[in-house]
Each structure stands twice: as structure tokens, then as C-alpha cells.
Design an enzyme around this catalytic site. Structure first.
Site, PDB file in Angstrom:
ATOM      1  N   GLY A   1       0.855  -1.432  -0.003  1.00  0.00           N
ATOM      2  CA  GLY A   1      -0.047  -0.036   0.020  1.00  0.00           C
ATOM      3  C   GLY A   1       0.894   1.317   0.037  1.00  0.00           C
ATOM      4  O   GLY A   1       2.223   1.128  -0.177  1.00  0.00           O
TER       5      GLY A   1
ATOM      6  N   HIS B   1       2.598   4.832  -4.857  1.00  0.00           N
ATOM      7  CA  HIS B   1       2.951   6.072  -5.667  1.00  0.00           C
ATOM      8  C   HIS B   1       3.229   5.665  -7.070  1.00  0.00           C
ATOM      9  O   HIS B   1       3.014   4.518  -7.509  1.00  0.00           O
ATOM     10  CB  HIS B   1       4.380   6.367  -4.824  1.00  0.00           C
ATOM     11  CG  HIS B   1       5.183   5.262  -4.553  1.00  0.00           C
ATOM     12  ND1 HIS B   1       5.784   4.606  -5.690  1.00  0.00           N
ATOM     13  CD2 HIS B   1       5.698   4.626  -3.486  1.00  0.00           C
ATOM     14  CE1 HIS B   1       6.754   3.691  -5.130  1.00  0.00           C
ATOM     15  NE2 HIS B   1       6.595   3.558  -3.812  1.00  0.00           N
TER      16      HIS B   1
ATOM     17  N   HIS C   1       4.490   2.128  -7.820  1.00  0.00           N
ATOM     18  CA  HIS C   1       3.634   1.305  -8.028  1.00  0.00           C
ATOM     19  C   HIS C   1       2.780   1.549  -9.460  1.00  0.00           C
ATOM     20  O   HIS C   1       2.165   0.485  -9.987  1.00  0.00           O
ATOM     21  CB  HIS C   1       2.719   1.180  -6.806  1.00  0.00           C
ATOM     22  CG  HIS C   1       3.411   1.035  -5.382  1.00  0.00           C
ATOM     23  ND1 HIS C   1       3.578   1.642  -4.558  1.00  0.00           N
ATOM     24  CD2 HIS C   1       3.811  -0.057  -5.020  1.00  0.00           C
ATOM     25  CE1 HIS C   1       4.100   1.409  -3.506  1.00  0.00           C
ATOM     26  NE2 HIS C   1       4.311   0.081  -3.825  1.00  0.00           N
TER      27      HIS C   1
ATOM     28  N   ASP D   1      13.890  -2.706  -5.432  1.00  0.00           N
ATOM     29  CA  ASP D   1      14.050  -3.787  -4.187  1.00  0.00           C
ATOM     30  C   ASP D   1      14.692  -4.985  -5.121  1.00  0.00           C
ATOM     31  O   ASP D   1      14.009  -5.958  -5.060  1.00  0.00           O
ATOM     32  CB  ASP D   1      12.742  -4.018  -3.799  1.00  0.00           C
ATOM     33  CG  ASP D   1      12.061  -3.072  -2.958  1.00  0.00           C
ATOM     34  OD1 ASP D   1      12.522  -2.679  -2.089  1.00  0.00           O
ATOM     35  OD2 ASP D   1      10.929  -2.719  -3.229  1.00  0.00           O
TER      36      ASP D   1
HETATM   37  O1  PAF Z   1       7.838  -4.786  -1.911  1.00  0.00           O
HETATM   38  C1  PAF Z   1       6.842  -4.862  -1.177  1.00  0.00           C
HETATM   39  O2  PAF Z   1       5.950  -3.964  -1.075  1.00  0.00           O
HETATM   40  C2  PAF Z   1       6.652  -6.247  -0.194  1.00  0.00           C
HETATM   41  O3  PAF Z   1       8.022  -6.707   0.224  1.00  0.00           O
HETATM   42  C3  PAF Z   1       5.881  -7.378  -0.713  1.00  0.00           C
HETATM   43  C4  PAF Z   1       6.777  -7.914  -2.042  1.00  0.00           C
HETATM   44  C5  PAF Z   1       4.653  -6.851  -1.153  1.00  0.00           C
HETATM   45  C6  PAF Z   1       5.648  -8.415   0.517  1.00  0.00           C
HETATM   46  O4  PAF Z   1       5.055  -7.969   1.382  1.00  0.00           O
END
Ligand code: PAF
Length: 288
Positions: free
Chosen positions: A33, A36, A39, A152
Site C-alpha cells: 500500500g 506511488h 507502483h 527492491d
Molecule cells: O515490496 C513490497 O512491497 C513487499 O515486500 C511485498 C513484495 C508486497 C511483500 O510484502
């Protein structure tokens, strides 16, 4: 345009199976959640490549090694649903804690090797929590493709290894990091930065770019590239660097001599906010 929100596993499964039965490909965008633009790109890419797109919003407690970080993590479900709808998602899955972890969990996924350096060393248990919840989400939402951000990079390498080792029938799609105009990588944590902290948050991007320039200019000793990057941090007395590492992009293991493309990844704290970022760097006359 509104997007339905499922809170129950049975509900999301039924909707996904119904979409499958209509012959639609399923795209999954797992998030915690506080959505931004980073995403936004994941959702848009999923929208372009699938007939049915599910965004999951769940702040996963078992991946936080610091209780105050978990508590402070922004929770903005209404905004996230509106954001997902605007980007074309078909369904938001926002389970409660009780729905995801109804009883004490006894089964965890450990991905050895790739999860150990960097984030693994500074956040013990973090990747065990990530791999476990992502495996649960892959089982809950039987998707064809799942979308993750390059920001990430170690998380993605861990998930890639897990998918390969455990034969999950899903294709992982990596989407490029989205940056603010000054280079700061977009992150849900950025909204917690005060004005002065926002300025200093740029230290990480500058340190990574300094390292990348030296790799691309042919400097091959990782230790001297890292020393140059750390010199950038020293210009920002308010930030506390945690690590800056030069690793092989698939296995995420530190390299000493740079002769092939490497990922340069770092983490630092500015005030109470912890930020991570990374860049890819290719040396001249790269051997791969
Ligand atoms: O990158 C993230 O937002 C989190 O680590 C994920 C992949 C949704 C797992 O909770």
C-alpha cells in the site's frame, strides 16, 4: 471508475477463477500500500500484459524486524483503491491480519545465499517474511505474471530464486525504478521525510551514481569504488549509511574485482526513515 475490493481469500480466489474461466491472463501486483508512481508503473505494465489485474495491499508484519517501523508504515487503503482504479486494476485484495495469519505460522520460506548479504544482514528475518508472504499470495492469487520493482532488487532476486527452486508456475516481471526529478527513488517511506530530510535523502542516489561513474570509467577494485561512494555520504552529516555494496546481479554476492555488470546497492537512514536504492553498472570491456 471504481474497483472492487476483496478482503477474503475465498472471494479473491472466486473472482480470479471466474476471470480465468473467461480466458483472461492474470497479472498480480503485490504491494504494502501507500501507493506511488513506482507502483503505478507496475499496475500499468500489468494492465498492458494481462486481461485481469489484481493489486494486493497488505502490510506484512512478519517482514518487519523493527516493530516501530511496522507501526509507522503508512496505511492509506482508500487512496490505494482509488489509485489502483485509476491505473486500471480490476480487483484490490486487502486482507486483514486475521485473514492472512489466522493462527500462529509454523511454515516459513528461507532462501539461502541470495537473501543473506545487505538487507538480509541489516534486517534479520526480513526476506524470510517476504518470501513467505509472497508464496502465500502466489497460492491465493493463481496469476500468470507478477510485477515487482527494480528498486527492491535483492527482494526480486530472492523471489526469483524461490520461484525457480519451488517451481511456482508464474513469470516474474521486473519494472524499472521510478525517480523524482532530482533522482530520489520513489518509495512509500518518502512521505515520512521532513523538508530537511528530503534534501539529505538524495545522498544515497548521489553515492550510487558516484560509484556507477567510477565503474563505468573502468575502476575495477570494488573497495576503491566503495570508498568514493562513502565520501559522498560524508558530505551529508545527518545521514547514517548502513551499507553500500557491489554485487553480482543474480546471486547478490559481493564482488572484489569488477569485470562484468554489477548491481550497486545501498541503504541509509535519514532521521527515523530508512531508505534503500540501487543501480546497475557495466564496466567498459565487460566480460558478459
Ligand atoms: O515490496 C513490497 O512491497 C513487499 O515486500 C511485498 C513484495 C508486497 C511483500 O510484502
Amino acid at each position: 471508475m471504481s474497483t472492487p475490493v476483496a478482503h477474503q481469500i475465498a472471494d479473491v480466489r472466486a473472482r480470479v477463477m471466474e476471470a480465468r474461466a473467461r480466458g483472461l491472463g492474470i497479472g498480480l501486483v503485490p504491494t504494502m500500500g501507500a501507493l506511488h508512481e513506482g507502483h503505478g508503473r507496475l499496475i500499468e505494465r500489468a494492465r498492458a500484459e494481462n486481461g485481469f489485474v489484481v493489486v494486493t495491499v497488505f502490510v506484512n508484519p512478519i517482514q518487519f524486524n523493527d516493530a516501530s517501523d511496522y507501526t509507522a508504515y503508512p496505511r492509506t487503503l482508500d487512496d490505494d483503491v482509488a489509485f489502483s482504479a485509476a491505473r486500471g486494476a480490476d480487483l484490490v485484495f486487502a486482507p486483514s491480519m486475521q485473514e492472512m495469519y489466522p493462527t500462529e505460522t509454523h511454515t516459513f520460506i528461507e532462501v539461502a545465499g541470495v537473501s543473506e548479504p545487505m538487507e538480509g544482514a541489516f534486517r534479520p528475518g526480513h526476506f524470510r517474511g517476504v518470501a513467505t508472504v509472497v508464496a502465500k499470495l502466489f497460492n491465493i492469487v493463481p496469476a500468470d505474471r507478477a510485477y515487482f520493482g527494480e528498486k527492491d532488487a535483492q527482494q526480486l532476486a530472492v523471489i526469483r530464486r524461490m520461484v525457480e527452486d519451488l517451481n511456482f508456475p508464474i513469470t516474474l516481471v521486473e519494472v524499472e525504478t521510478v525517480r523524482e526529478p532530482d533522482g530520489l527513488a520513489m518509495s512509500s517511506r518518502n512521505r515520512r521525510l521532513g523538508a530537511g530530510e528530503r534534501r539529505d535523502a538524495l545522498a544515497l542516489h548521489e553515492a550510487l551514481e558516484e560509484a556507477r561513474r567510477h565503474v563505468e570509467a573502468g575502476e575495477s577494485a570494488a573497495s576503491s569504488v566503495k570508498a568514493r561512494a562513502f565520501a559522498v555520504f560524508s558530505r551529508y552529516p545527518s545521514v547514517q549509511p548502513e551499507y553500500l555494496e557491489i554485487v553480482d546481479p543474480a546471486g547478490m554476492q559481493p564482488v572484489e574485482r569488477i569485470s562484468a555488470p554489477v548491481r550497486i546497492a545501498g541503504a541509509m537512514r535519514v532521521g527515523a526513515v530508512r531508505l534503500i536504492d540501487n543501480v546497475l553498472a557495466t564496466p567498459p570491456r565487460s566480460s558478459s
